[in-house]
Design an enzyme around this catalytic site. Structure first.
Site, PDB file in Angstrom:
ATOM      1  N   SER A 153       4.149  -2.153  10.149  1.00  0.00           N
ATOM      2  CA  SER A 153       5.619  -2.212  10.260  1.00  0.00           C
ATOM      3  C   SER A 153       6.207  -3.562   9.838  1.00  0.00           C
ATOM      4  CB  SER A 153       6.072  -1.838  11.682  1.00  0.00           C
ATOM      5  OG  SER A 153       5.674  -0.522  11.987  1.00  0.00           O
ATOM      6  N   GLU A 178      -4.668  -4.903  10.906  1.00  0.00           N
ATOM      7  CA  GLU A 178      -3.623  -3.893  11.052  1.00  0.00           C
ATOM      8  C   GLU A 178      -3.851  -3.157  12.365  1.00  0.00           C
ATOM      9  OE1 GLU A 178      -1.887  -2.677   6.929  1.00  0.00           O
ATOM     10  OE2 GLU A 178      -3.555  -1.363   7.404  1.00  0.00           O
ATOM     11  N   ASN A 200       0.870  -1.177   0.000  1.00  0.00           N
ATOM     12  CA  ASN A 200       0.000   0.000   0.000  1.00  0.00           C
ATOM     13  C   ASN A 200       0.907   1.227   0.000  1.00  0.00           C
ATOM     14  OD1 ASN A 200      -1.759   2.076   0.524  1.00  0.00           O
ATOM     15  ND2 ASN A 200      -2.288   1.412   2.603  1.00  0.00           N
ATOM     16  N   TRP A 201       0.949   1.899  -1.152  1.00  0.00           N
ATOM     17  CA  TRP A 201       1.888   3.018  -1.300  1.00  0.00           C
ATOM     18  C   TRP A 201       1.358   4.300  -0.646  1.00  0.00           C
ATOM     19  CZ3 TRP A 201       3.712   2.497  -7.167  1.00  0.00           C
ATOM     20  CH2 TRP A 201       4.430   1.299  -7.295  1.00  0.00           C
ATOM     21  N   LYS A 202       0.134   4.301  -0.210  1.00  0.00           N
ATOM     22  CA  LYS A 202      -0.491   5.485   0.413  1.00  0.00           C
ATOM     23  C   LYS A 202      -0.277   6.711  -0.498  1.00  0.00           C
ATOM     24  CE  LYS A 202       0.031   3.174   4.802  1.00  0.00           C
ATOM     25  NZ  LYS A 202       0.169   3.247   6.245  1.00  0.00           N
ATOM     26  N   HIS A 215      -9.286   1.013   5.636  1.00  0.00           N
ATOM     27  CA  HIS A 215      -7.925   1.221   6.136  1.00  0.00           C
ATOM     28  C   HIS A 215      -7.974   2.197   7.313  1.00  0.00           C
ATOM     29  CE1 HIS A 215      -3.773   2.475   6.475  1.00  0.00           C
ATOM     30  NE2 HIS A 215      -3.484   1.308   5.923  1.00  0.00           N
ATOM     31  N   GLY A 241       3.227   2.348  10.708  1.00  0.00           N
ATOM     32  CA  GLY A 241       4.167   3.452  10.497  1.00  0.00           C
ATOM     33  C   GLY A 241       4.950   3.823  11.745  1.00  0.00           C
ATOM     34  N   GLU A 254      -6.286   4.662   8.177  1.00  0.00           N
ATOM     35  CA  GLU A 254      -6.176   6.098   7.897  1.00  0.00           C
ATOM     36  C   GLU A 254      -7.497   6.649   7.367  1.00  0.00           C
ATOM     37  OE1 GLU A 254      -2.673   5.408   5.635  1.00  0.00           O
ATOM     38  OE2 GLU A 254      -1.788   4.796   7.545  1.00  0.00           O
ATOM     39  N   GLY A 307       3.231  -1.062   4.233  1.00  0.00           N
ATOM     40  CA  GLY A 307       3.225   0.365   3.924  1.00  0.00           C
ATOM     41  C   GLY A 307       4.632   0.825   3.564  1.00  0.00           C
TER      42      GLY A 307
HETATM   43  P1  13P Z   1       3.515   0.387   7.621  1.00  0.00           P
HETATM   44  O1  13P Z   1       4.004  -0.896   6.998  1.00  0.00           O
HETATM   45  O2  13P Z   1       4.232   1.607   7.134  1.00  0.00           O
HETATM   46  O3  13P Z   1       3.443   0.288   9.119  1.00  0.00           O
HETATM   47  O4  13P Z   1       1.986   0.588   7.105  1.00  0.00           O
HETATM   48  C1  13P Z   1       1.097  -0.450   7.234  1.00  0.00           C
HETATM   49  C2  13P Z   1      -0.143  -0.101   6.495  1.00  0.00           C
HETATM   50  O5  13P Z   1      -0.905   0.763   6.883  1.00  0.00           O
HETATM   51  C3  13P Z   1      -0.430  -0.842   5.243  1.00  0.00           C
HETATM   52  O6  13P Z   1      -1.719  -0.611   4.808  1.00  0.00           O
END
Ligand code: 13P
Length: 253
Positions: free
Chosen positions: A214, A168, A9-11, A96, A174, A98, A235
């Site tokens: 992470s 998650e 997931n590149w956000k 998700h 993150g 976020e 992420g």
């Molecule tokens: P990280 O791997 O940066 O913790 O993010 C996880 C995430 O939200 C994937 O959707």
């Protein structure tokens, strides 16, 4: 037998040039490799067409980070299932953390989106996970159960074969803090238990459940060797070819 999926997931990172370059490096890095998990790249909307172009002829699939639930019309800023499938997109993230906690999407909207993803012939990756204070208050399992029940209750057993889940924990996203394989395993077991109560034991056993938060090459093998963890939603570590390839090739690390 559930297949393994590693999804990146590149956000809100990587423009179309950067995304195409990363996709092309990943394609090259996986050439001639065998026994690979299913690999999915989930770029932003503007980067998606360039990534889809780079992936043509490869086994790597694409997903979108969001989608609106109506088919078309006056919904400024939104994209439809049809628009995503016309790019060859296979998956759409729904719920998700976020989108739940930064953008404020609630259960009703998420249920509408998940329904539209299925009706549009795409597969949702439905994300669940508790906040740190909810875990500390001993509520992690009940929070996740409510997130599952509120959105999956309108889905049939047959449709569940097209739904992927991702656990998650919000405190692990993150932050560099990963749930221990034991914590992740125990929540994945709980999710299967909830699925067996909403649907049946067969559905619980067949549903693919990814872990996210992470994930990096150093912890991928430990996490993914748990029989209840079917892959990863990655992420930060998905933004660099070396670390994402290290996760995809976790069996070899
Ligand atoms: P990280 O791997 O940066 O913790 O993010 C996880 C995430 O939200 C994937 O959707």
């Amino acid at each position: 037998m559930r297949r393994k999926i590693i999804a990146g997931n590149w956000k809100m990172n990587l423009d179309h040039r950067e995304g195409a370059a990363l996709a092309s490096t990943i394609v090259d890095g996986l050439k001639d490799k065998e026994d690979l998990p299913e690999v999915v790249l989930i770029p932003s909307f503007t980067t998606l067409p360039a990534v889809a172009g780079e992936l043509e002829g490869s086994e790597i699939l694409t997903g979108a980070q969001d989608m609106w639930y109506e088919k078309a019309g006056a919904f400024t800023g939104e994209v439809s299932a049809e628009m995503l499938s016309s790019l060859g997109c296979r998956y759409v993230l729904v719920g998700h953390s976020e989108r739940r906690h930064v953008i404020g999407e609630g259960a009703g909207l998420l249920a509408d989106k998940l329904r539209a993803v299925l009706d549009g012939g795409l597969s949702p990756i439905y994300c669940v996970g508790e906040l740190l204070d909810q875990r500390e208050a001993g509520k992690a399992e009940s929070v996740v159960e409510e997130q599952l029940r509120s959105v999956l209750s309108g889905v049939s057993r047959r449709e569940m074969s097209g739904v992927v889940l991702a656990y998650e924990p919000v405190w692990a996203i993150g932050t560099g803090k990963t749930a221990t394989p034991e914590d992740a395993s125990s929540m994945h077991g709980h999710i299967r238990d909830v699925l067996s109560r909403i649907f049946d034991a067969g559905t619980a056993d067949e549903t693919i459940i990814l872990y996210g938060g992470s994930v990096k090459p150093e912890n991928a093998t430990d996490l993914m060797s748990d029989p209840d963890i079917d892959g990863a939603l990655v992420g930060g570590a998905a933004l660099k070819a070396d670390s994402f390839l290290g996760i995809i090739l976790y069996r070899a690390t």
